[in-house]
Design an enzyme around this catalytic site. Structure first.
Site, PDB file in Angstrom:
ATOM      1  N   GLU A   1      -2.953  12.091  -5.381  1.00 56.47           N
ATOM      2  CA  GLU A   1      -3.584  10.857  -4.894  1.00 56.47           C
ATOM      3  C   GLU A   1      -4.743  11.203  -3.975  1.00 56.47           C
ATOM      4  OE1 GLU A   1      -0.463   8.540  -3.104  1.00 56.47           O
ATOM      5  OE2 GLU A   1       0.531   8.262  -5.017  1.00 56.47           O
TER       6      GLU A   1
ATOM      7  N   ARG B   1       6.816   7.125  -7.371  1.00 53.89           N
ATOM      8  CA  ARG B   1       6.041   8.312  -7.021  1.00 53.89           C
ATOM      9  C   ARG B   1       5.292   8.798  -8.258  1.00 53.89           C
ATOM     10  NH1 ARG B   1       5.333   7.934  -1.725  1.00 53.89           N
ATOM     11  NH2 ARG B   1       7.313   7.590  -0.680  1.00 53.89           N
TER      12      ARG B   1
ATOM     13  N   HIS C   1      -1.992   3.576  -3.529  1.00 60.90           N
ATOM     14  CA  HIS C   1      -0.761   3.757  -2.744  1.00 60.90           C
ATOM     15  C   HIS C   1      -0.742   2.785  -1.550  1.00 60.90           C
ATOM     16  CE1 HIS C   1       2.624   6.802  -1.867  1.00 60.90           C
ATOM     17  NE2 HIS C   1       2.900   5.650  -1.286  1.00 60.90           N
TER      18      HIS C   1
END
Lengths: 324, 324
Positions: free
Chosen positions: A271, A242, A290
């Site tokens: 993000e 993360r 991601h």
């Protein structure tokens, strides 16, 4: 057992929803009126969820807490940060609601993604793919000299779980020297374990450091200036955990100073990073958006994981990937 | 055994040359006055070479043929196209000169390079690295969906030798379905073998096709329009052999039509391709500039390979990597 109501907010094709419906029959599948844009977005609560015995997806915390009939929650991601609070844990424990996640679905893809990072770095792929030069040219000699073998390099995995175990299996023929950090040594790990107290020396010895820490209070900005300074000169840092577990300013400094050779990140905070973020500007910082857990037919694998757990639930067996 | 004269045109550091000199002492090391720019370039003949008993490097064919004392030639690459003619083979056989190459030096690096190609493709790295998007955005969903697991995919290796064997070892945990093509089945191969007569069906079944064919008359443009048409729709083509083994116009067409999903090339014909070559313009064609064999300390590994073979030569043992 009476008919159970299973609610899901999964976004997927009608075919897969039909498959899910048929697989759980004669139990009932409830679908929300309108789905959210992403499995990670905080979708509004659907009133139908309140009737559900079982939920598969990403329900709001308040919706879980106010649900009347909930008996089991399966989160459709590997991460479950939003639920990982003392209050939430106490509430589900109190009501006897097991919470499972879908980490098995993502283990293979995440392990392959970071493996791809390591090999792309060893073989200097991003640089090679934009270099046009003749055999023998100075930049050719330099590129060949900067290319490495991953075999025999050393690796520290920070965060030992299912992804780490899968990665260790995949890397076996590369005979890397692998160590992992885990809060508590359990004794059944596949590689030597260091605890957080012992991690400094391990950080100083690794050619590659892979961050798979989950997002929680303890891991917040765990990778900070001090930790980067403990790393081996030229080490490669990877993050598929993360973004919140990294102090990104400290990371940028370590990349600029040359302390780190390169960073390969699949996660950032936020993000995506803002367009003017320093990490976008660094030649030795590589960022994918991601997608480490992504895979063709991800939804099918996710639903199969649920169906298998649903069978265990009905049989009164231990659920897979139970996290609370 | 009297003192042997070993000539090398290897381009490397004074330290490594000293190491080579000390390692072969009391035998004598001869160095050319001026080195070529590359191990692959056709360097002019040095008169000292004519005196040598043993040559390590890339001597000209005519220099080898006209040499008076030559007893063994070790080529400093894996490829040895320039020497691979009937005339040359007949001449060295006639004079009893064994010819060895340095393929062992490059096996690991080449195997890792093409492994990096396959994983980068499966995880869509080039596309991911240039995509900035939010979780849940349409392009994010598409990128995750286009990402694959390499595990379980099928692979055809065209050209079964040391690189193929190493690659097969490295890939073992990925449980891919691997087949290889070899001119003649020997029976000791690590995977099922098809001969060129039987290759069509195998081409049609593979998710990935890896070309490791050497450059010779038989392999010239072996990958042509017909062979690409036999491949599975969307297959990924990799070339770490030689550029001459591919009809590049046919490859470009197969990439444009979508027959091939992507091509990953470390070799082309010529190298580099001209700036206006169609393969540079295709989004699904990825090219590294002949760096698959490159590795940090390549020269050291190359020299160690020679020193080990030199010891075998002196002991009258079978040389490693003998190709003629």
């Amino acid at each position: 057992m009476s008919t159970l109501k299973v609610f899901t907010d999964l976004q997927t094709s009608p075919e897969l929803i039909d498959w899910l419906r048929e697989s759980i029959a004669p139990h009932e599948l409830l679908l929300p009126g309108k789905t959210g844009a992403s499995v990670l977005a905080d979708v509004p609560t659907d009133p139908l969820m309140q009737e559900a015995d079982i939920v598969l997806g990403q329900p709001r915390v308040d919706a879980v807490l106010s649900s009347q009939n909930l008996k089991w929650l399966q989160v459709s991601t590997a991460g479950f940060t939003r639920y990982d609070t003392q209050d939430f844990r106490a509430a589900v424990k109190d009501r006897g609601i097991p919470v499972t996640n879908s980490s098995h679905v993502y283990d293979d893809a995440c392990a392959e993604h970071v493996f791809a990072f390591m090999l792309a770095n060893a073989r200097q792929l991003p640089r090679g793919l934009k270099t046009r030069c003749a055999n023998g040219a100075p930049e050719w000699l330099e590129l060949r000299r900067d290319s490495r073998l991953l075999q025999g390099q050393s690796l520290l995995i920070v965060g030992y779980g299912a992804i780490a175990e899968r990665l260790i299996e995949l890397l076996a023929p590369f005979r890397m020297k692998i160590t992992a950090m885990r809060r508590t040594r359990r004794g059944d790990e596949k590689v030597p374990i260091v605890t957080p107290d012992e991690v400094s020396a391990a950080l100083g010895e690794a050619d590659h450091v892979i961050n798979i820490l989950p997002d929680n209070a303890e891991s917040l900005r765990w990778f900070n200036a001090e930790r980067f300074a403990q790393m081996k000169q030229g080490a490669i840092f990877h993050n598929i955990g993360r973004g919140t577990t990294v102090n990104q300013e400290a990371l940028a400094e370590a990349l600029q100073s040359g302390r780190l050779g390169a960073a390969w990140l699949d996660v950032t905070d936020p993000e995506p990073l803002p367009d003017d973020h320093v990490l976008w500007t660094l030649e030795n910082c590589y960022i994918t958006p991601h997608t480490a857990g992504g895979q063709f037919d991800e939804a099918r694998v996710l639903i199969r994981h649920f169906i298998e757990n649903f069978a265990r639930y009905q049989a009164g067996e231990k659920l897979v990937n139970q996290v609370m």
